[in-house]
Design an enzyme around this catalytic site. Sequence first.
Site, PDB file in Angstrom:
ATOM      1  N   LYS A   1      40.597  60.418  33.278  1.00 49.87           N
ATOM      2  CA  LYS A   1      39.194  60.454  33.752  1.00 49.87           C
ATOM      3  C   LYS A   1      38.918  62.062  34.041  1.00 49.87           C
ATOM      4  CE  LYS A   1      39.415  56.228  36.548  1.00 49.87           C
ATOM      5  NZ  LYS A   1      39.375  55.717  37.870  1.00 49.87           N
TER       6      LYS A   1
ATOM      7  N   LYS B   1      40.493  49.442  26.234  1.00 52.12           N
ATOM      8  CA  LYS B   1      40.458  48.359  27.223  1.00 52.12           C
ATOM      9  C   LYS B   1      38.979  48.066  27.780  1.00 52.12           C
ATOM     10  CE  LYS B   1      40.854  50.847  31.608  1.00 52.12           C
ATOM     11  NZ  LYS B   1      41.395  51.070  32.691  1.00 52.12           N
TER      12      LYS B   1
ATOM     13  N   LYS C   1      34.219  49.516  32.811  1.00 45.12           N
ATOM     14  CA  LYS C   1      32.874  49.486  33.125  1.00 45.12           C
ATOM     15  C   LYS C   1      32.313  50.960  32.540  1.00 45.12           C
ATOM     16  CE  LYS C   1      34.728  50.066  37.568  1.00 45.12           C
ATOM     17  NZ  LYS C   1      35.182  49.194  38.708  1.00 45.12           N
TER      18      LYS C   1
HETATM   19  P1  TYM Z   1      39.519  48.578  39.221  1.00 43.84           P
HETATM   20  O1  TYM Z   1      38.502  48.363  39.998  1.00 43.84           O
HETATM   21  O2  TYM Z   1      39.379  49.505  37.976  1.00 43.84           O
HETATM   22  O3  TYM Z   1      39.984  47.129  38.458  1.00 43.84           O
HETATM   23  C1  TYM Z   1      40.240  46.139  39.228  1.00 43.84           C
HETATM   24  C2  TYM Z   1      41.410  45.234  38.508  1.00 43.84           C
HETATM   25  O4  TYM Z   1      41.092  44.660  37.263  1.00 43.84           O
HETATM   26  C3  TYM Z   1      41.957  45.190  36.487  1.00 43.84           C
HETATM   27  N1  TYM Z   1      41.412  45.521  35.214  1.00 43.84           N
HETATM   28  C4  TYM Z   1      41.807  44.818  33.906  1.00 43.84           C
HETATM   29  N2  TYM Z   1      42.694  43.807  33.554  1.00 43.84           N
HETATM   30  C5  TYM Z   1      42.712  43.290  32.257  1.00 43.84           C
HETATM   31  N3  TYM Z   1      41.804  44.000  31.155  1.00 43.84           N
HETATM   32  C6  TYM Z   1      41.072  45.008  31.640  1.00 43.84           C
HETATM   33  N4  TYM Z   1      40.098  45.589  30.586  1.00 43.84           N
HETATM   34  C7  TYM Z   1      40.914  45.395  32.986  1.00 43.84           C
HETATM   35  N5  TYM Z   1      40.219  46.373  33.604  1.00 43.84           N
HETATM   36  C8  TYM Z   1      40.456  46.498  34.905  1.00 43.84           C
HETATM   37  C9  TYM Z   1      42.951  46.158  37.033  1.00 43.84           C
HETATM   38  O5  TYM Z   1      43.925  46.609  36.448  1.00 43.84           O
HETATM   39  C10 TYM Z   1      42.885  46.025  38.466  1.00 43.84           C
HETATM   40  O6  TYM Z   1      43.772  45.267  38.823  1.00 43.84           O
HETATM   41  N6  TYM Z   1      42.969  51.770  41.357  1.00 43.84           N
HETATM   42  C11 TYM Z   1      42.425  50.306  41.108  1.00 43.84           C
HETATM   43  C12 TYM Z   1      41.949  49.723  42.357  1.00 43.84           C
HETATM   44  C13 TYM Z   1      42.954  49.968  43.546  1.00 43.84           C
HETATM   45  C14 TYM Z   1      43.863  48.951  43.990  1.00 43.84           C
HETATM   46  C15 TYM Z   1      44.457  49.355  45.102  1.00 43.84           C
HETATM   47  C16 TYM Z   1      44.471  47.716  43.161  1.00 43.84           C
HETATM   48  C17 TYM Z   1      42.752  50.648  44.731  1.00 43.84           C
HETATM   49  N7  TYM Z   1      43.642  50.459  45.623  1.00 43.84           N
HETATM   50  C18 TYM Z   1      45.465  48.699  45.656  1.00 43.84           C
HETATM   51  C19 TYM Z   1      45.531  47.208  43.647  1.00 43.84           C
HETATM   52  C20 TYM Z   1      46.067  47.586  44.842  1.00 43.84           C
HETATM   53  C21 TYM Z   1      41.447  50.323  40.167  1.00 43.84           C
HETATM   54  O7  TYM Z   1      40.776  51.291  40.084  1.00 43.84           O
HETATM   55  O8  TYM Z   1      40.960  48.892  39.722  1.00 43.84           O
END
Ligand code: TYM
Length: 334
Positions: free
Chosen positions: A114, A197, A200
């Site tokens: 990022k 992957k 967004k």
């Molecule tokens: P975020 O908001 O980017 O994504 C949310 C969840 O979606 C999953 N994900 C995917 N899984 C499969 N294929 C994809 N292309 C794909 N894109 C996203 C992510 O793995 C995630 O499970 N850092 C985290 C948010 C967070 C969090 C937490 C998660 C903050 N605190 C505590 C778990 C526990 C994030 O940016 O997810």
Amino acid sequence: MTKPNLLSGMQPSAASLHLGNYLGALTQWVAMQDQFNAFYVIVDLHAITVPQDPKLLLENTRRTAAQYLAAGLDPDKSSLFVQSHVPAHAQLAWVLNCITGFGEASRMTQFKDKSQKGGADNSSVGLFTYPILQAADILLYQPTAVPVGEDQRQHLELTRDLAMRFNSRYGETFTIPKAEILKETAKIYDLQVPTAKMSKSAHDPKGLINLMDEPAQITKKIKSAVTDTDGDIRFDRENKPGISNLLGIYSALTGEPVAKIEAGLSGSGYGTLKAEVADAVVAALEPIRTRANELLEDPAELDRLLAKGAASANQTAEKTLKAVYANLGLVTPV
Ligand code: TYM
């Protein structure tokens, strides 16, 4: 018997969640909410590690809540809440900042990716310490399971390391959580760049299927998905990433094993595969979009549900934070 705890979360950084969020995480969340005492958080404090338009952040937070509910999270079974409604997240993050090594934080690959995109000078310190806030999100709820996609694996490893470090320095305080990553849906790929992957921040919006997309948009995006020229419907991630991604999505949505889908479509063209995948995606997402839009018509009710979730989350989080402060040797206020 009391159920084990679970926590997971998503960022409210877009108007819609996408198919990767849905298949990689949200469907698991729905399936796990009966066996676990589950906490599902919308991580608004994580979203502000990059600039956000305040009006959009407010709107996207409610939109994310509506999509959680529309996908099947039940506020009577699980606690659905907004991170900033539970002050202990920021408080525990500070404590964990103080036991994290600078080098350890520097090795986080999501930060590297990022910050490279925006240039290191434009990256905030918040973006750098993001994984430590994530560790706090998790450890406050003493969860055994954290259902996420593959891209969160490294952050979960850091969380476990920090929990073990704290426990060994200050006495047993945290449960050591485990990442629950489903092999088949761990990584859903971009439709236009099927080696990257789905995310967004995709360069081309055609690569990304949103939960809130209209059916016609979804069909159009799937029909223009990048494939290859050999015409063979066969799962081969390395040599046929586009077709493999479509087969993976189709299998996850229908529950049919990939081999069965391959056999059923043998001799058909890519057009047939795409049409079937498009139908399956529309069938899965259309009820969610419709329900989410209904829920968004009553923001006061959404806010009420989120307040209820926050009350329950605060109880658990406060208890952990108290133990952390006491074990650190901070004076308990009278
Ligand atoms: P975020 O908001 O980017 O994504 C949310 C969840 O979606 C999953 N994900 C995917 N899984 C499969 N294929 C994809 N292309 C794909 N894109 C996203 C992510 O793995 C995630 O499970 N850092 C985290 C948010 C967070 C969090 C937490 C998660 C903050 N605190 C505590 C778990 C526990 C994030 O940016 O997810």
